[in-house]
Design a protein around this motif. Sequence first.
Motif, PDB file in Angstrom:
ATOM      1  N   UNK A 181       0.819  -1.215   0.000  1.00 33.83           N
ATOM      2  CA  UNK A 181       0.000   0.000   0.000  1.00 33.83           C
ATOM      3  C   UNK A 181       0.854   1.267   0.000  1.00 33.83           C
ATOM      4  N   UNK A 182       2.111   1.157   0.389  1.00 29.95           N
ATOM      5  CA  UNK A 182       2.971   2.336   0.506  1.00 29.95           C
ATOM      6  C   UNK A 182       3.393   2.835  -0.883  1.00 29.95           C
ATOM      7  N   UNK A 183       3.612   4.137  -1.019  1.00 27.56           N
ATOM      8  CA  UNK A 183       3.942   4.735  -2.313  1.00 27.56           C
ATOM      9  C   UNK A 183       5.434   4.667  -2.647  1.00 27.56           C
ATOM     10  N   UNK A 213      -8.958   1.106   2.783  1.00 29.91           N
ATOM     11  CA  UNK A 213      -9.270   2.531   2.956  1.00 29.91           C
ATOM     12  C   UNK A 213      -8.000   3.380   2.758  1.00 29.91           C
ATOM     13  N   UNK A 214      -6.893   2.928   3.357  1.00 31.48           N
ATOM     14  CA  UNK A 214      -5.628   3.650   3.230  1.00 31.48           C
ATOM     15  C   UNK A 214      -5.159   3.691   1.783  1.00 31.48           C
ATOM     16  N   UNK A 215      -5.281   2.556   1.098  1.00 30.93           N
ATOM     17  CA  UNK A 215      -4.852   2.478  -0.291  1.00 30.93           C
ATOM     18  C   UNK A 215      -5.688   3.389  -1.185  1.00 30.93           C
ATOM     19  N   UNK A 222      -4.280  -2.230  -9.456  1.00 34.30           N
ATOM     20  CA  UNK A 222      -2.953  -2.535  -9.992  1.00 34.30           C
ATOM     21  C   UNK A 222      -1.949  -2.757  -8.875  1.00 34.30           C
ATOM     22  N   UNK A 223      -1.985  -1.875  -7.864  1.00 30.98           N
ATOM     23  CA  UNK A 223      -1.011  -1.997  -6.768  1.00 30.98           C
ATOM     24  C   UNK A 223      -1.218  -3.280  -5.962  1.00 30.98           C
TER      25      UNK A 223
END
Length: 628
Positions: A539-541, A591-593, A606-607
């Motif tokens: 989920x992190x960028x 929710x975070x994503x 995709x992520x």
Amino acid sequence: MVSHADHIREIERVGLGHSTGRDDTVVKSWLRCLEQHRLDPTQACEAFIVPDGKLREHRQQSEELVTIARSGLEHLFKQVAGQNYVLLLSDREGVTVEFLGDPLFDNNLRKAGLYLGSEWSEWRAGTCAVGACLETGEALTIHQSDHFDTTHTPLSCTAAPIYDTAGELAAVLDISLLSSPIVKASQNLALHLVTATARRIELANLMAQTRHQWVLRFARSPEFLDVDPEAAVSIDGLGRIVGMTNGGAKILARSVGVDWRDPTQLIGQPVSRFFDMEIEDLPDLTRRRPTQERLVFARDGNALFAHAIEPQMRMRSPQVSRDQIPAPLRRLGGDAPEILALQAKAAKLARTRLPILIQGETGTGKEHLALAIHEGSGLKGRFVAINCAAIPEQLIESELFGYLPGAFTGASAKGRKGLIEQADGGTLFLDEIGDMPLSLQSRLLRVLAEREVLPVGGLEPRPVQIRIVSASHRPLQSLVGQGLFRQDLFYRLNAATLSLSPLRDRPDFEWVLGEILKRHAVENRPLSVSPPALLALKAHNWPGNIRELDNVIAVAAALSEDGILELADLPDHLAAPIGIDGEGHAGSTLRSMLASCNWNVSEVARRLGIDRSTVHRQIKRYGLSQGH
């Protein structure tokens, strides 16, 4: 006709701040000529034609654009046939690289500067259509005494900019007359024609450059959508803007309230940021549907008719297996087709002596790729890496070129061999080349051209044979346009380009993670990641890319009790959004994503490596909604 003396007096009055009846564009150009370029209106200058050798360089650098533009130029020339117009195509430095005119007037045209090789930059020629267009980025007419230099006051010149697919001003199309009616409005039709031709050239260039991407073309009227669109953008398979015409840039910028002159705010952004649509909606905008039904809405509420053109299928190349990739390159990625294609391309280039430019965000592994290319090259010399951003500017010259004994205060009594010479017979890796001072760029260019190094304090150059690999996280093409990087050096370094994707876009994220886990395993205890922690990592960028992931895993491995990395072992900024609440781990993660992707469902899918329909089901299951 205004006399020369009156013309000079008018320019001088403008320089003193007095008002004039001239267009604002002309007044601003006159002031630039006086204040920035230090031109003297009393000194008439003949038109400047660059030497033949220099002209060949300019034409070679513009060859691709000239080829694409030639059909548009010939069509425009036919439209104005018999009216004594001359067409000039100038590059971004104002040098005419293509010319169409009546051969009966060759001598007069050459004398007036309306000829191949003429330079119309504002600092060289004063106020003129090409120069002012390069300065403003807008279409305009410089008519007769609008010109700064009295040599050019008989001319009437109308120019329009041509932008490349990245949003940078690439060329100027000019249509000029040796003599014309006194009234400036007489050139309004010429302004319309040259602007329309520039727009069509941009569109043809976009179609040629992005034939394997979606292209979305726009018009305000459905009748002209398929035959003469006003603007276009290209979109990659992930739904991101990867190219645009200038009209397309203006539509995108207006939709979200940003400046179209800053393409970094547009290129790479998801199409859903600008329009109420996703990439999955593009097939509905093809010719399968009636033109009147192909309507899209920009985020500012503007409605446009749109025509989506599907990507051309790439010719299938023989499948490359991991076993065919040299080991040094094979260690840099997993089995995803995109990764294998990059490795195969790097392997082919490694066997040549071509200079390679590696582009990618900070932390994507540019130096690792450069070293792998060296190891696969067969060169016997060393791999020498130089971080151009890390060496103090006052030391970089002696570090690169070396120095003789006593060359300067504090120099070693024995002198020192520079890093370039240390790479003789091997590879010189110039990391963050975009941060090299302009003064040093000139000396480096000389090394590349002449294959010899002159140490500080030396008189005799020393021959070197080096392979150059350079890298930058900054777009060098944009730096060239801003005057921060030498164009001639850019073309020397950019024979071939390899682009490293950011970690968030890599299809082999779990392979990368697995390799880093192996690196940080201690003794015989392997490391693994729990499902909630894996979701948090996905989920992190990853703004710091592989370097950031490596640091995160190093910390988590140190904190882990049993070799299984849990949420609690991750840094707070990764673990906090996944805290347990009524939704459970999956709901919180989702929710975070969604928040990090601005509720772009396609990007979330995709992520996470799942279908869009699955994301929609999970949103419904957990009762999630945007803004809550």
